[in-house]
Each structure stands twice: as C-alpha cells, then as structure tokens.
Design a protein around this motif. Structure first.
Motif, PDB file in Angstrom:
ATOM      1  N   LEU A  34      31.531  42.271  41.531  1.00  0.00           N
ATOM      2  CA  LEU A  34      32.570  42.505  42.785  1.00  0.00           C
ATOM      3  C   LEU A  34      33.343  41.142  42.633  1.00  0.00           C
ATOM      4  N   ALA A  35      32.716  40.247  42.750  1.00  0.00           N
ATOM      5  CA  ALA A  35      33.401  38.779  43.050  1.00  0.00           C
ATOM      6  C   ALA A  35      34.099  38.523  41.630  1.00  0.00           C
ATOM      7  N   VAL A  36      33.616  38.770  40.678  1.00  0.00           N
ATOM      8  CA  VAL A  36      34.356  38.390  39.411  1.00  0.00           C
ATOM      9  C   VAL A  36      35.641  39.084  39.280  1.00  0.00           C
ATOM     10  N   PHE A  37      35.566  40.521  39.650  1.00  0.00           N
ATOM     11  CA  PHE A  37      36.746  41.244  39.337  1.00  0.00           C
ATOM     12  C   PHE A  37      37.523  41.046  40.843  1.00  0.00           C
ATOM     13  N   ALA A  38      37.185  40.744  41.768  1.00  0.00           N
ATOM     14  CA  ALA A  38      38.087  40.603  42.827  1.00  0.00           C
ATOM     15  C   ALA A  38      38.875  39.126  42.357  1.00  0.00           C
ATOM     16  N   VAL A  39      38.246  38.133  41.877  1.00  0.00           N
ATOM     17  CA  VAL A  39      39.021  37.074  41.440  1.00  0.00           C
ATOM     18  C   VAL A  39      40.117  37.284  40.319  1.00  0.00           C
ATOM     19  N   ASP A  47      41.117  50.515  35.504  1.00  0.00           N
ATOM     20  CA  ASP A  47      39.884  51.248  35.560  1.00  0.00           C
ATOM     21  C   ASP A  47      38.820  50.472  34.799  1.00  0.00           C
ATOM     22  N   PRO A  48      38.583  49.298  35.204  1.00  0.00           N
ATOM     23  CA  PRO A  48      37.690  48.292  34.719  1.00  0.00           C
ATOM     24  C   PRO A  48      36.205  48.819  34.586  1.00  0.00           C
ATOM     25  N   THR A  49      35.383  48.751  33.619  1.00  0.00           N
ATOM     26  CA  THR A  49      34.087  49.231  33.629  1.00  0.00           C
ATOM     27  C   THR A  49      32.960  48.207  33.301  1.00  0.00           C
ATOM     28  N   THR A  50      32.017  47.856  33.893  1.00  0.00           N
ATOM     29  CA  THR A  50      31.222  46.774  33.970  1.00  0.00           C
ATOM     30  C   THR A  50      29.733  47.454  33.297  1.00  0.00           C
ATOM     31  N   GLY A  51      28.759  46.526  32.673  1.00  0.00           N
ATOM     32  CA  GLY A  51      27.709  47.036  32.185  1.00  0.00           C
ATOM     33  C   GLY A  51      26.661  46.724  33.038  1.00  0.00           C
ATOM     34  N   GLY A  52      26.755  46.201  34.218  1.00  0.00           N
ATOM     35  CA  GLY A  52      25.862  45.848  35.265  1.00  0.00           C
ATOM     36  C   GLY A  52      24.748  46.598  35.481  1.00  0.00           C
ATOM     37  N   THR A 114      35.601  55.247  47.587  1.00  0.00           N
ATOM     38  CA  THR A 114      36.160  53.972  47.961  1.00  0.00           C
ATOM     39  C   THR A 114      37.231  53.635  46.989  1.00  0.00           C
ATOM     40  N   ASP A 115      37.289  54.496  45.863  1.00  0.00           N
ATOM     41  CA  ASP A 115      38.110  54.333  44.812  1.00  0.00           C
ATOM     42  C   ASP A 115      37.831  53.091  44.007  1.00  0.00           C
ATOM     43  N   GLY A 116      36.604  53.121  43.565  1.00  0.00           N
ATOM     44  CA  GLY A 116      35.900  51.898  42.962  1.00  0.00           C
ATOM     45  C   GLY A 116      36.059  50.595  43.597  1.00  0.00           C
ATOM     46  N   TRP A 117      35.420  50.737  45.173  1.00  0.00           N
ATOM     47  CA  TRP A 117      35.440  49.740  46.053  1.00  0.00           C
ATOM     48  C   TRP A 117      36.753  48.931  46.011  1.00  0.00           C
ATOM     49  N   LEU A 121      37.087  49.970  40.035  1.00  0.00           N
ATOM     50  CA  LEU A 121      35.994  49.389  39.407  1.00  0.00           C
ATOM     51  C   LEU A 121      34.928  50.283  39.121  1.00  0.00           C
ATOM     52  N   HIS A 122      34.399  50.657  37.861  1.00  0.00           N
ATOM     53  CA  HIS A 122      33.227  51.475  37.649  1.00  0.00           C
ATOM     54  C   HIS A 122      32.088  50.667  37.293  1.00  0.00           C
ATOM     55  N   PHE A 123      31.113  50.761  38.367  1.00  0.00           N
ATOM     56  CA  PHE A 123      29.769  49.975  38.305  1.00  0.00           C
ATOM     57  C   PHE A 123      28.895  51.033  38.377  1.00  0.00           C
ATOM     58  N   PHE A 124      28.778  51.984  39.051  1.00  0.00           N
ATOM     59  CA  PHE A 124      27.841  53.256  38.961  1.00  0.00           C
ATOM     60  C   PHE A 124      28.284  54.243  38.359  1.00  0.00           C
ATOM     61  N   VAL A 125      29.534  54.512  38.154  1.00  0.00           N
ATOM     62  CA  VAL A 125      30.175  55.585  37.461  1.00  0.00           C
ATOM     63  C   VAL A 125      30.431  55.239  36.012  1.00  0.00           C
ATOM     64  N   MET A 126      29.573  55.114  35.139  1.00  0.00           N
ATOM     65  CA  MET A 126      29.993  54.844  33.939  1.00  0.00           C
ATOM     66  C   MET A 126      30.682  56.185  33.130  1.00  0.00           C
TER      67      MET A 126
END
Length: 231
Positions: A34-39, A47-52, A114-117, A121-126
């Motif tokens: 969240l912090a990285v993509f907010a920066v 629609d960025p996707t993260t593998g976290g 929440t429209d990807g926080w 952002l896609h964190f829980f929805v891959m």
C-alpha cells in the motif's frame, strides 16, 4: 477419531506458527505494498497487481513442515501412532487451508468494494486466479494452501528420515527431472502447445483441480514416508 482430534489439539499449541506468522507477514506485506503504490501513484500503471499474496502461502508451507519437525517426536512420546499423528496433521492442514481461503475471499470482497483500496490495486484479487463464482473462488484460494502444506510435510519427513543430505539429494533429483522435461519439450518443440494448454485451462482447473490431484499424490507419499521417518 477421538485420538486424531486429541493429536490435532496438541499441534494447536503452536498457534503462532499456524496462524500468527502467516497473517502477520501477509499484513506486513500488504501495508508495504500500500505504501509503495501510494508513493508511486502518479507513475503507477493501470490496475497494478502485486504478488504479495504469495507470502501467506509460503509461510503456511513452512508452518506445515514445522508440525513434523516439532511435534512428530513429541506425539510418539505420548504413545500416539504414526498413522494417528499423520491423520491429525492432515486434518489440521485442510481445516487451516479452508479457513485461510475463506478469509482471503472476504479480504478480496473488501478490496473490490473499495476499488482496490482507492488506487485500483490488486493484492487479494489476482486476475489470473479469479472466478465470479464465490464457492469456486474460495476453492481456488484454498487448494494451493493444501498442496504447499503437503510439500512442506513431505520435505520435513525426508529431513527426519534421511537428514539434510537426503533433502539435498531429493532437491537435485527433482531439479534433474524438471531439467530433463524442459530438454524434452524444447527438443520436440512443444513449448507452444504447453503454453496453449495452460491458457485453455480455467482458473478453477489450474489452481484447484490439477493441484488437488497433486495434493493427493503428496498425501500418499507422506503417508509412506512417515512409516520410515525417524522420531
């Protein structure tokens, strides 16, 4: 059955490894993402996707391996049979996986609501693990936990029976088999067909159906291995 339940309760003593660490590390990964993509919001792709999300699967696999290394000798010391201990370990793994799958699905609902926080952002929805059917989505999120859990269990049993050398030898054998398979596919020019096969699979088949078959094979291998494992 009562002895299996009792053996399961013994392993619940290590609740921190079962629940605390997987979710603690997942939440940490989520907050960092969240912090990285907010920066980088201004430079962020659509629609960025993260593998976290993978972090919780890896930590759960390690926790399953710890169930063997920590509780196997202790349980035999309490006069539990190897079969009872293995049944309890399997029961706990499946129950834990189902609970985690449901919780991840609930998190994905919040993410979509929440429209990807607030940043798409896609964190829980891959996207490649998504199904519109809620039950199918829970299964897709659950089965990989079971597969990785049995991989951890089998690796720990090899370690108990044959030591670190046996674990290295198994790794080398698997690496050679995968290498030979890659050579065969390359030699026969099958990569395009392999890619098409994966592309034709639905998320339910790719992340639940085929992995469930693998989980059954690993469960059988683990049952055979625990008969020879050194306590």
């Amino acid at each position: 059955m009562s002895r299996v339940i009792a053996a399961t309760r013994i392993q619940l003593i290590s609740w921190l490894a079962l629940v605390g660490w997987p979710w603690g590390i997942l939440i940490s990964s989520f907050m960092i993402n969240l912090a990285v993509f907010a920066v980088i919001a201004d430079e962020m792709p659509n629609d960025p996707t993260t593998g976290g999300l993978l972090s919780i699967y890896v930590v759960t696999m390690i926790g399953a391996a710890q169930a063997i290394t920590q509780f196997f000798p202790f349980s035999l010391g309490l006069s539990l049979t190897r079969r009872t201990f293995y049944a309890a370990t399997s029961l706990l793994l499946v129950a834990e996986s189902l609970v985690f799958g449901v919780l991840l699905y609930l998190c994905s609902l919040v993410e979509r609501a929440t429209d990807g926080w607030g940043m798409s952002l896609h964190f829980f929805v891959m996207p490649f693990m998504h199904s519109d059917n809620p039950l199918a989505q829970i299964v897709i999120l659950t089965v990989p936990f079971i597969v990785l859990g049995y991989i951890g269990i089998c690796a720990a049993l090899v370690l108990k029976r044959w030591g670190v050398g046996g674990l290295y030898l198994l790794s080398v054998v698997l690496l050679l088999l995968l290498g030979l398979l890659a050579v065969l596919i390359t030699w026969q020019h099958w990569w395009l067909a392999v890619g098409r096969w994966f592309a034709d699979q639905s998320p339910l088949a790719l992340f639940a159906g085929w992995p469930a078959l693998l989980a059954l094979l690993l469960a059988g291998a683990g049952l055979l291995a625990i008969r020879r494992a050194t306590a």
